[in-house]
Design a protein around this motif. Structure first.
Motif, PDB file in Angstrom:
ATOM      1  N   HIS A 140       0.812  -1.202   0.000  1.00 37.61           N
ATOM      2  CA  HIS A 140       0.000   0.000   0.000  1.00 37.61           C
ATOM      3  C   HIS A 140       0.854   1.264   0.000  1.00 37.61           C
ATOM      4  N   HIS A 141       2.147   1.102  -0.134  1.00 37.68           N
ATOM      5  CA  HIS A 141       3.055   2.232   0.007  1.00 37.68           C
ATOM      6  C   HIS A 141       3.158   3.008  -1.309  1.00 37.68           C
ATOM      7  N   GLU A 142       3.104   4.321  -1.194  1.00 38.02           N
ATOM      8  CA  GLU A 142       3.249   5.191  -2.358  1.00 38.02           C
ATOM      9  C   GLU A 142       4.622   5.835  -2.332  1.00 38.02           C
ATOM     10  N   VAL A 143       5.340   5.731  -3.439  1.00 40.40           N
ATOM     11  CA  VAL A 143       6.660   6.317  -3.569  1.00 40.40           C
ATOM     12  C   VAL A 143       6.575   7.496  -4.522  1.00 40.40           C
ATOM     13  N   HIS A 144       7.302   8.567  -4.223  1.00 33.86           N
ATOM     14  CA  HIS A 144       7.355   9.731  -5.094  1.00 33.86           C
ATOM     15  C   HIS A 144       8.730   9.784  -5.745  1.00 33.86           C
ATOM     16  N   ARG A 145       8.744   9.954  -7.059  1.00 35.86           N
ATOM     17  CA  ARG A 145       9.985  10.078  -7.797  1.00 35.86           C
ATOM     18  C   ARG A 145       9.801  11.162  -8.846  1.00 35.86           C
ATOM     19  N   SER A 146      10.794  11.390  -9.661  1.00 37.97           N
ATOM     20  CA  SER A 146      10.656  12.325 -10.768  1.00 37.97           C
ATOM     21  C   SER A 146      11.325  11.748 -11.993  1.00 37.97           C
ATOM     22  N   THR A 147      10.932  12.262 -13.152  1.00 36.63           N
ATOM     23  CA  THR A 147      11.525  11.846 -14.413  1.00 36.63           C
ATOM     24  C   THR A 147      11.629  13.063 -15.311  1.00 36.63           C
ATOM     25  N   ALA A 148      12.641  13.088 -16.157  1.00 35.65           N
ATOM     26  CA  ALA A 148      12.903  14.267 -16.982  1.00 35.65           C
ATOM     27  C   ALA A 148      12.623  13.982 -18.444  1.00 35.65           C
ATOM     28  N   HIS A 149      12.148  15.014 -19.129  1.00 41.66           N
ATOM     29  CA  HIS A 149      12.010  14.996 -20.585  1.00 41.66           C
ATOM     30  C   HIS A 149      12.557  16.326 -21.077  1.00 41.66           C
ATOM     31  N   GLY A 150      13.784  16.315 -21.548  1.00 42.31           N
ATOM     32  CA  GLY A 150      14.433  17.564 -21.904  1.00 42.31           C
ATOM     33  C   GLY A 150      14.606  18.421 -20.669  1.00 42.31           C
TER      34      GLY A 150
END
Length: 282
Positions: A8-18
């Protein structure tokens, strides 16, 4: 980031596009079958949390980006930056960045439009498609021209495309116009969350999606296994458009009409949406 989500755990990440950075919510095992979830207007990746909860333990890796205009790091000023090819490019960049390979794609509202476009133009990248509310773009375009009910339900598009005017109408009187789009069908806490996001700089970029719109009625047919989920009380997609959808899927197709459900199926019946996603992808 190496943290592995639990049941049930939510992880926050990021991803780049340019130069753009998209915030991403993730649920499920990092080695699970990848499923990308695309939200609509005026919501965010948070709108998928209820569905994700019902998919816990299914072995799926769920990835929901706050899309272009919604993520604070991805709000270009140029309206052309919100063309559907650019929006779809963000999804492909996410898949590349996270090394997903082929993936399942699920979209609601504007997210469904992007998902249909991707399925039509990049079928080699997808395993399956599940679309909610918005039907295949050719079916929707045909209904806009031929069906007076669909034309009436889509009249708001002209307002949303007017810079300044839409913002004023939606945010006036404590964002009454923005709150009205939910028609009382969404929990107030979710409405408050979405209104806060729009007030915090996302509204004009989010409306950029509407302002960059063009006629997509020539969108090719889809050749990946597809489920289309449509609430019979959907305020945006009329029955004619929904029923034309299957004519544009040249693969296994499942049409799921939901009696008593409006446009906001993620909030009203997340358990049903989750069951249909599981049926399609597992």
């Amino acid at each position: 980031m190496d943290e592995s989500p639990g049941r049930h755990h939510e992880v926050h990440r990021s991803t780049a596009h340019g130069d753009l950075v998209l915030d991403v919510r993730e649920w499920g095992p990092v080695d699970g079958v990848p499923v990308v979830l695309l939200h609509g207007f005026p919501q965010s990746a948070a709108s998928w949390a209820g569905v994700a909860e019902h998919l816990a333990g299914s072995g799926l890796r769920l990835l929901a980006p706050d899309q272009r205009g919604y993520s604070p790091g991805a709000r270009p000023d140029d309206v052309a930056a919100y063309a559907i090819e650019e929006l779809a490019g963000d999804v492909l960049a996410l898949a590349e960045d996270l090394d997903l390979g082929r993936f399942h794609l699920v979209g609601h509202d504007w997210g469904a439009s992007v998902a249909w476009w991707l399925a039509a133009h990049h079928p080699d990248r997808l395993l399956t498609l599940t679309a909610l509310s918005v039907p295949h773009l050719a079916a929707f375009g045909r209904a806009l021209v031929e069906d007076p009910e669909q034309a009436s339900r889509s009249a708001y598009l002209k307002v949303f495309r007017r810079p300044g005017v839409a913002e004023e109408q939606l945010l006036a009187d404590d964002a009454a116009g923005l709150r009205d789009v939910y028609a009382g069908r969404v929990p107030i806490a979710h409405v408050q969350r979405d209104v806060a996001l729009m007030r915090d700089g996302a509204l004009t970029p989010a409306l950029g999606w509407y302002r960059a719109m063009r006629d997509l009625s020539g969108t090719p047919d889809v050749h990946v296994p597809t489920t289309y989920i449509w609430g019979e009380e959907d305020q945006a997609a009329a029955p004619a458009a929904a029923r034309l959808c299957g004519e544009h899927v040249q693969a296994d197709y499942r049409f799921v009409p939901l009696p008593g459900v409006s446009h906001w199926s993620l909030d009203e019946v997340p358990e049903v949406v989750a069951a249909e996603i599981r049926r399609r992808v597992c």
